[in-house]
Structure formats: structure tokens, C-alpha cells
Design an enzyme around this catalytic site. Structure first.
Site, PDB file in Angstrom:
ATOM      1  N   ARG A 125       1.653 -10.106  -4.049  1.00 47.65           N
ATOM      2  CA  ARG A 125       1.585 -11.542  -4.393  1.00 47.65           C
ATOM      3  C   ARG A 125       2.713 -12.309  -3.713  1.00 47.65           C
TER       4      ARG A 125
ATOM      5  N   ASP B 216      -4.719   4.490  -9.806  1.00 47.38           N
ATOM      6  CA  ASP B 216      -4.366   4.530 -11.247  1.00 47.38           C
ATOM      7  C   ASP B 216      -5.106   5.675 -11.927  1.00 47.38           C
TER       8      ASP B 216
ATOM      9  N   ASP C 213      -5.265   0.205  -5.662  1.00 45.94           N
ATOM     10  CA  ASP C 213      -4.435   0.225  -6.875  1.00 45.94           C
ATOM     11  C   ASP C 213      -5.217   0.827  -8.048  1.00 45.94           C
TER      12      ASP C 213
ATOM     13  N   VAL D 157       3.801   1.570  -1.309  1.00 51.80           N
ATOM     14  CA  VAL D 157       4.356   1.726  -2.661  1.00 51.80           C
ATOM     15  C   VAL D 157       3.295   2.293  -3.599  1.00 51.80           C
ATOM     16  N   THR D 158       2.057   1.821  -3.459  1.00 45.40           N
ATOM     17  CA  THR D 158       0.958   2.345  -4.289  1.00 45.40           C
ATOM     18  C   THR D 158       0.798   3.852  -4.054  1.00 45.40           C
TER      19      THR D 158
ATOM     20  N   SER E 216      -5.129  -8.366  -1.626  1.00 39.77           N
ATOM     21  CA  SER E 216      -6.407  -8.167  -0.925  1.00 39.77           C
ATOM     22  C   SER E 216      -7.363  -7.350  -1.791  1.00 39.77           C
TER      23      SER E 216
ATOM     24  N   ASP F 266       3.853  -2.837  -6.761  1.00 40.00           N
ATOM     25  CA  ASP F 266       2.967  -3.044  -5.596  1.00 40.00           C
ATOM     26  C   ASP F 266       2.249  -4.399  -5.646  1.00 40.00           C
TER      27      ASP F 266
ATOM     28  N   ASP G 292       0.835  -1.225   0.000  1.00 38.99           N
ATOM     29  CA  ASP G 292       0.000   0.000   0.000  1.00 38.99           C
ATOM     30  C   ASP G 292       0.864   1.267   0.000  1.00 38.99           C
TER      31      ASP G 292
ATOM     32  N   ASP H 243       3.383   0.883 -10.003  1.00 39.89           N
ATOM     33  CA  ASP H 243       2.119   0.172 -10.222  1.00 39.89           C
ATOM     34  C   ASP H 243       2.351  -1.292 -10.571  1.00 39.89           C
TER      35      ASP H 243
HETATM   36  C1  LIG Z   1      15.470  10.769 -24.698  1.00 36.06           C
HETATM   37  C2  LIG Z   1      14.084  10.381 -24.651  1.00 36.06           C
HETATM   38  C3  LIG Z   1      13.516  10.506 -23.326  1.00 36.06           C
HETATM   39  C4  LIG Z   1      12.232   9.860 -23.284  1.00 36.06           C
HETATM   40  C5  LIG Z   1      12.056   9.280 -21.981  1.00 36.06           C
HETATM   41  C6  LIG Z   1      10.831   8.510 -22.010  1.00 36.06           C
HETATM   42  C7  LIG Z   1      10.958   7.382 -21.122  1.00 36.06           C
HETATM   43  C8  LIG Z   1       9.651   6.946 -20.617  1.00 36.06           C
HETATM   44  C9  LIG Z   1       8.842   6.304 -21.589  1.00 36.06           C
HETATM   45  C10 LIG Z   1       7.933   5.471 -21.302  1.00 36.06           C
HETATM   46  C11 LIG Z   1       7.689   4.956 -19.979  1.00 36.06           C
HETATM   47  C12 LIG Z   1       6.357   4.401 -19.918  1.00 36.06           C
HETATM   48  C13 LIG Z   1       6.216   3.626 -18.704  1.00 36.06           C
HETATM   49  C14 LIG Z   1       4.852   3.139 -18.579  1.00 36.06           C
HETATM   50  C15 LIG Z   1       4.799   2.070 -17.588  1.00 36.06           C
HETATM   51  C16 LIG Z   1       3.417   1.659 -17.408  1.00 36.06           C
HETATM   52  C17 LIG Z   1       3.359   0.710 -16.335  1.00 36.06           C
HETATM   53  C18 LIG Z   1       2.005   0.622 -15.826  1.00 36.06           C
HETATM   54  O1  LIG Z   1       1.680   1.255 -14.875  1.00 36.06           O
HETATM   55  O2  LIG Z   1       1.174  -0.190 -16.460  1.00 36.06           O
HETATM   56  C19 LIG Z   1      -0.046  -0.375 -15.823  1.00 36.06           C
HETATM   57  C20 LIG Z   1      -0.682  -1.551 -16.437  1.00 36.06           C
HETATM   58  C21 LIG Z   1      -2.048  -1.864 -15.841  1.00 36.06           C
HETATM   59  O3  LIG Z   1      -1.908  -2.114 -14.472  1.00 36.06           O
HETATM   60  P1  LIG Z   1      -3.129  -2.576 -13.476  1.00 36.06           P
HETATM   61  O4  LIG Z   1      -3.576  -3.962 -13.777  1.00 36.06           O
HETATM   62  O5  LIG Z   1      -2.675  -2.251 -12.100  1.00 36.06           O
HETATM   63  O6  LIG Z   1      -4.274  -1.564 -13.790  1.00 36.06           O
HETATM   64  C22 LIG Z   1      -5.564  -1.891 -14.288  1.00 36.06           C
HETATM   65  C23 LIG Z   1      -5.770  -0.947 -15.454  1.00 36.06           C
HETATM   66  O7  LIG Z   1      -5.466   0.347 -15.038  1.00 36.06           O
HETATM   67  C24 LIG Z   1      -7.188  -1.006 -15.984  1.00 36.06           C
HETATM   68  O8  LIG Z   1      -7.369   0.134 -16.783  1.00 36.06           O
HETATM   69  P2  LIG Z   1      -7.949   0.039 -18.241  1.00 36.06           P
HETATM   70  O9  LIG Z   1      -6.921  -0.665 -19.067  1.00 36.06           O
HETATM   71  O10 LIG Z   1      -9.241  -0.689 -18.108  1.00 36.06           O
HETATM   72  O11 LIG Z   1      -8.109   1.451 -18.614  1.00 36.06           O
HETATM   73  C25 LIG Z   1      -8.273  -0.939 -14.929  1.00 36.06           C
HETATM   74  O12 LIG Z   1      -9.457  -1.372 -15.525  1.00 36.06           O
HETATM   75  C26 LIG Z   1      -8.001  -1.784 -13.733  1.00 36.06           C
HETATM   76  O13 LIG Z   1      -8.861  -1.342 -12.730  1.00 36.06           O
HETATM   77  C27 LIG Z   1      -6.570  -1.630 -13.215  1.00 36.06           C
HETATM   78  O14 LIG Z   1      -6.398  -2.527 -12.199  1.00 36.06           O
HETATM   79  O15 LIG Z   1       0.238  -2.610 -16.264  1.00 36.06           O
HETATM   80  C28 LIG Z   1       0.508  -3.276 -17.391  1.00 36.06           C
HETATM   81  O16 LIG Z   1      -0.170  -3.155 -18.344  1.00 36.06           O
HETATM   82  C29 LIG Z   1       1.675  -4.176 -17.389  1.00 36.06           C
HETATM   83  C30 LIG Z   1       2.501  -3.958 -18.613  1.00 36.06           C
HETATM   84  C31 LIG Z   1       3.316  -2.687 -18.551  1.00 36.06           C
HETATM   85  C32 LIG Z   1       4.055  -2.474 -19.788  1.00 36.06           C
HETATM   86  C33 LIG Z   1       5.012  -1.355 -19.652  1.00 36.06           C
HETATM   87  C34 LIG Z   1       5.770  -1.232 -20.907  1.00 36.06           C
HETATM   88  C35 LIG Z   1       6.826  -0.210 -20.803  1.00 36.06           C
HETATM   89  C36 LIG Z   1       7.511  -0.188 -22.084  1.00 36.06           C
HETATM   90  C37 LIG Z   1       8.490   0.594 -22.351  1.00 36.06           C
HETATM   91  C38 LIG Z   1       9.003   1.546 -21.392  1.00 36.06           C
HETATM   92  C39 LIG Z   1      10.339   2.048 -21.767  1.00 36.06           C
HETATM   93  C40 LIG Z   1      10.327   2.725 -23.061  1.00 36.06           C
HETATM   94  C41 LIG Z   1      11.460   3.633 -23.156  1.00 36.06           C
HETATM   95  C42 LIG Z   1      11.378   4.315 -24.428  1.00 36.06           C
HETATM   96  C43 LIG Z   1      12.329   5.431 -24.530  1.00 36.06           C
HETATM   97  C44 LIG Z   1      12.038   6.161 -25.764  1.00 36.06           C
HETATM   98  C45 LIG Z   1      13.007   7.121 -26.057  1.00 36.06           C
HETATM   99  N1  LIG Z   2      -1.392  -2.097  -2.584  1.00 31.87           N
HETATM  100  C1  LIG Z   2      -1.748  -3.177  -3.330  1.00 31.87           C
HETATM  101  C2  LIG Z   2      -1.606  -3.180  -4.710  1.00 31.87           C
HETATM  102  C3  LIG Z   2      -1.989  -4.298  -5.423  1.00 31.87           C
HETATM  103  N2  LIG Z   2      -2.472  -5.383  -4.776  1.00 31.87           N
HETATM  104  C4  LIG Z   2      -2.868  -6.589  -5.524  1.00 31.87           C
HETATM  105  O1  LIG Z   2      -2.200  -6.648  -6.792  1.00 31.87           O
HETATM  106  C5  LIG Z   2      -3.138  -6.564  -7.858  1.00 31.87           C
HETATM  107  C6  LIG Z   2      -2.645  -5.619  -8.924  1.00 31.87           C
HETATM  108  O2  LIG Z   2      -1.457  -6.110  -9.446  1.00 31.87           O
HETATM  109  P1  LIG Z   2      -0.515  -5.178 -10.360  1.00 31.87           P
HETATM  110  O3  LIG Z   2       0.587  -6.089 -10.777  1.00 31.87           O
HETATM  111  O4  LIG Z   2      -1.347  -4.712 -11.498  1.00 31.87           O
HETATM  112  O5  LIG Z   2      -0.049  -4.083  -9.494  1.00 31.87           O
HETATM  113  C7  LIG Z   2      -4.431  -6.078  -7.228  1.00 31.87           C
HETATM  114  O6  LIG Z   2      -5.560  -6.562  -7.930  1.00 31.87           O
HETATM  115  C8  LIG Z   2      -4.350  -6.655  -5.821  1.00 31.87           C
HETATM  116  O7  LIG Z   2      -4.752  -8.002  -5.834  1.00 31.87           O
HETATM  117  C9  LIG Z   2      -2.604  -5.362  -3.404  1.00 31.87           C
HETATM  118  O8  LIG Z   2      -3.072  -6.361  -2.785  1.00 31.87           O
HETATM  119  N3  LIG Z   2      -2.222  -4.250  -2.701  1.00 31.87           N
HETATM  120 MG   LIG Z   3      -0.330  -2.069  -9.260  1.00 34.09          MG
HETATM  121 MG   LIG Z   4      -2.651  -0.324 -11.234  1.00 35.67          MG
END
Ligand SMILES: CCCCCCCC/C=C\CCCCCCCC(=O)OC[C@H](COP(=O)(O)O[C@@H]1[C@H](O)[C@H](OP(=O)(O)O)[C@@H](O)[C@H](O)[C@H]1O)OC(=O)CCCCCCC/C=C\CCCCCCCC
Ligand SMILES: Nc1ccn([C@@H]2O[C@H](COP(=O)(O)O)[C@@H](O)[C@H]2O)c(=O)n1
Ligand SMILES: [Mg+2]
Ligand SMILES: [Mg+2]
Length: 216
Positions: free
Chosen positions: A74, A91, A87, A31-32, A80, A69, A29, A66
Site C-alpha cells: 500500500r 496464509d 498473500d 516478504v510474503t 495488486s 507485506d 512479494d 503477513d
Molecule cells: C513466555 C511465553 C511465551 C509465549 C510466546 C508467545 C508469543 C506469541 C504469541 C502470539 C503471537 C501471535 C501472533 C499472531 C499474529 C497474527 C498476524 C496475522 O498474520 O494476522 C493475519 C490477519 C489476517 O490477514 P490477511 O487479511 O492477510 O488474511 C486474510 C485471512 O487469512 C482470511 O482468512 P479467514 O479469516 O477467512 O480464515 C482469508 O479469507 C483471506 O484470504 C486473507 O487475505 O491479520 C489480522 O487479522 C490483523 C490483526 C492481527 C492481530 C494480531 C494480534 C496479535 C496480538 C498479540 C500478539 C502478542 C501476544 C503476546 C502474548 C504473550 C503471551 C505470553
Molecule cells: N505481496 C503482497 C502482499 C499483499 N499485497 C496487498 O495487500 C493486501 C493484504 O494486506 P495485509 O495487510 O493483510 O497483508 C492484499 O490484498 C494485496 O492487495 C500485495 O499487493 N502484495
Molecule cells: Mg499480508
Molecule cells: Mg495474509
């Protein structure tokens, strides 16, 4: 798509860091909360002033919390409902700050009301994308489609474009156009995603009603 394919990779990479935080006595929590506070501060302190490079660096450092946490929860066997709620709710707060910061730039010194409106549309539409799933799930429907632009796509496209656009301030010519292009892509993609999710839930609701009618 990113959620499906990149998550496994980031889980492997971030697991040692997540273990270290747990050993240091830090809770998932915390970290979140810290991750969200850092992302919001980075977005609202830098983006409205047009400092997209430094804003993106700060947000990127914090936004990965994100993925950490949930990993910590896990590993510790402490996942929970409260954690899931916290979380997902935070977001939405971080996403709002990122697009609000961009909108504030265009409403002020960026001087482009059309792009301000596009950024606000991205903010609103992104929230609706997430709401469709949350509301469907609360009604017992799975909303079994991710859609074109989930949160990970919204963040990666916007932050990569903002970070690179920020290099304009260091003298790189024309690169500032990446941000408007990214905003338009996210706006259109998010709108399509809302439609994809609504149509899926409509089908799921009809199927559930048909199943109920059969059992009566
Ligand atoms: C010189 C150039 C400088 C430029 C610098 C730029 C560097 C930075 C660039 C990019 C960084 C991007 C980082 C983004 C990281 C995102 C991580 C993240 O938080 O992903 C969240 C995602 C979902 O997590 P949850 O399951 O917790 O959330 C759910 C979600 O929100 C649902 O929303 P919905 O989709 O429905 O809208 C909700 O419904 C739900 O409630 C909620 O629980 O996590 C993921 O998807 C995991 C995969 C993450 C993939 C990250 C990929 C990063 C890729 C590359 C980054 C580095 C690129 C660098 C490029 C540099 C270019 C020059
Ligand atoms: N403070 C938190 C944050 C997350 N969780 C659990 O993790 C799931 C989300 O996973 P991500 O990899 O997308 O962060 C969330 O559904 C919770 O089950 C938690 O318990 N406490
Ligand atoms: Mg998370
Ligand atoms: Mg999230």
C-alpha cells in the site's frame, strides 16, 4: 474481531519497518515468501518434537510478515491482484504447517491420538473457513460476516497457548494443558464460523436470486 480492532494498531506500529524494507529495495512479494517459509520451517522443525516454546518464538517472528507485506504494497502504491492472491494462498500454507506440526507431536511422542485428531480438525476447518469466503466472493457474493474465529484469532489463541505450554519443558507445572484447551476452543469456534459463513452466503444467494427474478 482482532482483524477489525488490532489491525489499525499494528499498521501504525509496523509502518516504519515496512518503509525501511522498501527503502532497502525489498519487495512485498519477497516478504510474503520469506515470512511463509520462516513460519513453515519454525512449525515443522520444532512442534513435532514438542519444542513449543522455541517453535512459537520462531513462528511469531515470521508471521508478522503477513501484516508487513500488505503495508509495504500500500505504501509503495503496488497493491495488486497477484499480491492479494499470493498473500491469501501462502496464509493457507503457513496455517497448515502450524496445525500439522502440532498434530505430528500428538501422533508421535505426545502420544495422544484424540488431540492429533483435534489438531487435524482445526487444520481442515480453518481452511474451510477461508474457502467459504473465497468461493462466495468468486460467485459475486460478499460473504458479509467475519464469524467467531477468523485467521487472526486462530493464530493468536493457538500460538499464545503453544508458547506458554512450551514453558512446561522449562519446569513450569501443568501449563502444558493450555494447548489442548486452545485446540478444542479453535475446533469448536472454527466449526461455528463455517456455519455462520454458510448461512450468510445462503441468505445472500437467495437475496441475489430474488433481485434477479424481479428484474426479469
Ligand atoms: C513466555 C511465553 C511465551 C509465549 C510466546 C508467545 C508469543 C506469541 C504469541 C502470539 C503471537 C501471535 C501472533 C499472531 C499474529 C497474527 C498476524 C496475522 O498474520 O494476522 C493475519 C490477519 C489476517 O490477514 P490477511 O487479511 O492477510 O488474511 C486474510 C485471512 O487469512 C482470511 O482468512 P479467514 O479469516 O477467512 O480464515 C482469508 O479469507 C483471506 O484470504 C486473507 O487475505 O491479520 C489480522 O487479522 C490483523 C490483526 C492481527 C492481530 C494480531 C494480534 C496479535 C496480538 C498479540 C500478539 C502478542 C501476544 C503476546 C502474548 C504473550 C503471551 C505470553
Ligand atoms: N505481496 C503482497 C502482499 C499483499 N499485497 C496487498 O495487500 C493486501 C493484504 O494486506 P495485509 O495487510 O493483510 O497483508 C492484499 O490484498 C494485496 O492487495 C500485495 O499487493 N502484495
Ligand atoms: Mg499480508
Ligand atoms: Mg495474509
Amino acid at each position: 474481531m482482532l482483524n477489525k480492532y488490532a489491525r489499525a494498531f499494528f499498521t501504525r506500529v509496523l509502518t516504519p519497518f515496512a518503509s525501511m524494507l522498501l527503502r532497502a529495495g525489498i519487495s512485498p512479494d519477497a516478504v510474503t515468501l520469506i515470512g511463509t517459509a520462516g513460519s513453515v520451517a519454525g512449525a515443522l522443525a520444532f512442534f513435532p518434537r514438542g519444542e513449543f516454546f522455541w517453535g512459537t518464538i520462531v513462528i511469531t517472528l515470521f508471521i508478522f510478515s503477513d501484516l508487513v507485506d500488505g503495508n509495504m504494497a500500500r505504501q509503495a502504491g503496488r497493491s495488486s491482484k497477484w499480491g492479494a492472491f499470493l498473500d491469501s494462498t501462502l496464509d493457507r500454507v503457513a496455517d497448515s504447517a502450524i496445525f500439522a506440526g502440532i498434530a505430528m507431536w500428538y501422533a508421535g511422542k505426545g502420544d495422544n491420538l484424540a488431540l492429533c485428531a483435534v489438531a487435524l480438525f482445526c487444520l481442515a476447518c480453518g481452511q474451510v473457513v477461508s474457502y467459504t469466503k473465497a468461493r462466495a466472493e468468486s460467485l459475486g457474493l460478499p460473504c458479509d460476516v467475519s464469524g467467531l474465529v477468523e485467521r487472526a484469532e486462530r493464530l493468536v489463541v493457538t500460538l499464545v497457548a503453544a508458547g506458554l505450554a512450551g514453558l512446561h519443558g522449562f519446569g513450569v507445572p501443568y501449563i502444558d494443558w493450555l494447548l489442548p484447551i486452545a485446540l478444542w476452543l479453535i475446533a469448536v469456534g472454527s466449526f461455528i464460523t463455517v456455519l455462520q459463513r454458510m448461512l450468510t452466503v445462503r441468505r445472500e444467494a437467495a437475496e441475489a436470486a430474488a433481485r434477479e427474478a424481479e428484474t426479469v
